[in-house]
Design a protein around this motif. Sequence first.
Motif, PDB file in Angstrom:
ATOM      1  N   ILE A 158       0.854  -1.188   0.000  1.00 52.09           N
ATOM      2  CA  ILE A 158       0.000   0.000   0.000  1.00 52.09           C
ATOM      3  C   ILE A 158       0.885   1.231   0.000  1.00 52.09           C
ATOM      4  O   ILE A 158       1.851   1.310   0.758  1.00 52.09           O
ATOM      5  N   SER A 159       0.578   2.162  -0.872  1.00 52.72           N
ATOM      6  CA  SER A 159       1.309   3.421  -0.859  1.00 52.72           C
ATOM      7  C   SER A 159       0.477   4.424  -0.057  1.00 52.72           C
ATOM      8  O   SER A 159      -0.674   4.693  -0.385  1.00 52.72           O
ATOM      9  N   VAL A 160       1.043   4.909   1.032  1.00 50.96           N
ATOM     10  CA  VAL A 160       0.290   5.761   1.960  1.00 50.96           C
ATOM     11  C   VAL A 160       0.450   7.222   1.574  1.00 50.96           C
ATOM     12  O   VAL A 160       1.556   7.703   1.337  1.00 50.96           O
ATOM     13  N   GLU A 161      -0.680   7.904   1.503  1.00 52.05           N
ATOM     14  CA  GLU A 161      -0.664   9.343   1.221  1.00 52.05           C
ATOM     15  C   GLU A 161      -0.446  10.092   2.532  1.00 52.05           C
ATOM     16  O   GLU A 161      -0.989   9.704   3.566  1.00 52.05           O
ATOM     17  N   SER A 162       0.324  11.170   2.458  1.00 47.05           N
ATOM     18  CA  SER A 162       0.464  12.007   3.645  1.00 47.05           C
ATOM     19  C   SER A 162      -0.759  12.903   3.750  1.00 47.05           C
ATOM     20  O   SER A 162      -1.242  13.411   2.749  1.00 47.05           O
ATOM     21  N   GLY A 163      -1.232  13.066   4.974  1.00 47.34           N
ATOM     22  CA  GLY A 163      -2.412  13.903   5.170  1.00 47.34           C
ATOM     23  C   GLY A 163      -2.035  15.260   5.727  1.00 47.34           C
ATOM     24  O   GLY A 163      -1.205  15.352   6.624  1.00 47.34           O
ATOM     25  N   THR A 164      -2.631  16.313   5.181  1.00 45.08           N
ATOM     26  CA  THR A 164      -2.396  17.658   5.683  1.00 45.08           C
ATOM     27  C   THR A 164      -3.618  18.085   6.490  1.00 45.08           C
ATOM     28  O   THR A 164      -4.738  17.891   6.048  1.00 45.08           O
ATOM     29  N   VAL A 165      -3.365  18.634   7.662  1.00 48.55           N
ATOM     30  CA  VAL A 165      -4.485  19.099   8.478  1.00 48.55           C
ATOM     31  C   VAL A 165      -5.063  20.352   7.823  1.00 48.55           C
ATOM     32  O   VAL A 165      -4.383  21.360   7.678  1.00 48.55           O
ATOM     33  N   VAL A 166      -6.311  20.251   7.352  1.00 50.99           N
ATOM     34  CA  VAL A 166      -6.946  21.356   6.649  1.00 50.99           C
ATOM     35  C   VAL A 166      -7.805  22.165   7.609  1.00 50.99           C
ATOM     36  O   VAL A 166      -7.947  23.371   7.483  1.00 50.99           O
ATOM     37  N   TYR A 167      -8.377  21.466   8.583  1.00 49.14           N
ATOM     38  CA  TYR A 167      -9.328  22.125   9.482  1.00 49.14           C
ATOM     39  C   TYR A 167      -9.407  21.321  10.768  1.00 49.14           C
ATOM     40  O   TYR A 167      -9.270  20.092  10.753  1.00 49.14           O
ATOM     41  N   LYS A 168      -9.574  22.032  11.873  1.00 52.18           N
ATOM     42  CA  LYS A 168      -9.762  21.336  13.151  1.00 52.18           C
ATOM     43  C   LYS A 168     -11.162  21.598  13.642  1.00 52.18           C
ATOM     44  O   LYS A 168     -11.540  22.753  13.869  1.00 52.18           O
ATOM     45  N   LYS A 169     -11.944  20.557  13.767  1.00 48.18           N
ATOM     46  CA  LYS A 169     -13.294  20.724  14.292  1.00 48.18           C
ATOM     47  C   LYS A 169     -13.203  20.852  15.805  1.00 48.18           C
ATOM     48  O   LYS A 169     -12.509  20.062  16.451  1.00 48.18           O
ATOM     49  N   THR A 170     -13.883  21.841  16.335  1.00 47.96           N
ATOM     50  CA  THR A 170     -13.773  22.083  17.774  1.00 47.96           C
ATOM     51  C   THR A 170     -15.095  21.841  18.471  1.00 47.96           C
ATOM     52  O   THR A 170     -16.159  21.881  17.854  1.00 47.96           O
ATOM     53  N   LEU A 171     -14.981  21.640  19.761  1.00 53.53           N
ATOM     54  CA  LEU A 171     -16.143  21.370  20.598  1.00 53.53           C
ATOM     55  C   LEU A 171     -17.141  22.545  20.546  1.00 53.53           C
ATOM     56  O   LEU A 171     -18.345  22.352  20.420  1.00 53.53           O
ATOM     57  N   GLU A 172     -16.575  23.763  20.605  1.00 52.77           N
ATOM     58  CA  GLU A 172     -17.428  24.941  20.655  1.00 52.77           C
ATOM     59  C   GLU A 172     -18.206  25.110  19.356  1.00 52.77           C
ATOM     60  O   GLU A 172     -19.408  25.353  19.347  1.00 52.77           O
TER      61      GLU A 172
END
Lengths: 114, 217
Positions: B28-42
Motif C-alpha cells: 500500500i502506498s500511503v498518502e500524507s495527510g495535511t491538516v486542513v481544518y480542526k473541528k472544535t467542541l465549541e
Amino acid sequence: MDIIAKIEQEQCKAEIPDFNVGDTVRVHTKIIEGERERIQIFTGTVIARSGKKANETVTVRRVVYGEGVERVFPLHSPRVETIEVVRRGKVRRAKLYYLKEKVGKRARVKEMKQ
Amino acid sequence: MSIVLLGKKIGMTRVFTDKGDRVPVTVISVESGTVVYKKTLEKDGYESLQLGFADIKEKKVTNPQKGHYEKAGVSSKKYLKESRVSKDVFEQYNVGDVITSDVFGKGDFVDVAAKSIGKGFAGGVKRWGYRGGRDTHGSMFHRAPGSIGASAYPSRVLKGLKLPGRMGGKRITAQSIEIIERRDEGNIIIVKGSVPGPKGGIVEIRKAKKKLSASAK
C-alpha cells in the motif's frame, strides 16, 4: 507495478546454483529446533522447476524405503542454504512427472555425457 | 479512535520473513495527510482533525472548497477525511501540519477499510457459499437456492434469508492486519494478507481497534 517488481527483486538471492531438471541434487535446509539450528540434507532428483524470480520453486523426488518422497523448496527461501549438484541428468522433458509411476530400474535418469 | 490516512492499494506479492516463512502481503502506498481544518467542541460539537490528501490543480475545485483550503493556507486536495482523535493527539497537530506514514511502524497492527470489488448480481453459491447440487448423473439441481421456507406456516419468507443479490461494492474493513515492513521511499507499507478493493483503489488505514501493536504494549 514496478514497486512490486522491486520488492520481489529484493527477496531474491544474489545467486542460485546452476542446475536443471533431471539432476541429482543435495538440498541443504536450515531446521530450527527450539533454540538449536541445524542443517538437514535432502538428496534426490529434480523433477520440476516452476515459478519465476522470488517465487521459483524446485521439486525434488527420492525413494525412501520403497516409498516415493517429494519435497518442494522455494529456491529463494532463507531456509534453503545451498543446493549441490551431485550428478547431471540427461532428460527430454521439462517436468519429470512420469517418474512417479515408475519403480526400480525404470525410475532412473540417464547421466549427461560431457 | 485514531488518525486515519488514505492510501492506494498497489497490489499483492509474497515475501520471506526473518524466520524464513513465506507470507502473502499487500503493498500500500500511503498518502500524507495535511491538516486542513480542526473541528472544535465549541463550533462543531465534537473534536476532530480534517485531513486532506493528494494535491490537485486549483481549477479542479469549486470556489467554496477553494476558500476552505485558502483559509488553511494549504494547496487544494482531492480527498478530505476526518479523524476523530483523542484530546492529546488533537492538540498535537495544527492546521497545515503534515501527517505522514510515520504514524505506522513495522510490527503495528492496522485496520484497512475500502470498498470491495463489486461482483454484480451474484447467486447463492458465490454470495453465501451454498453448496449447490451435482452437475451430472441426472441431477436437476445445480446452483439454485433450493427451498426458502415452509408453506402455510409462516406463509412468508423469513427476513434475512440468504438469497441471490448484489454482492461486493460495499465498505469492508480488514481488521488487525500486521505491518510487515514500512519504507520511507514512496511511503510504502507492506501488510500481511489481503486488503479489500481493487488494485489502485483508495484504502483507509488506521491503528487496529481490537489488537494492540507490539510497540504499544
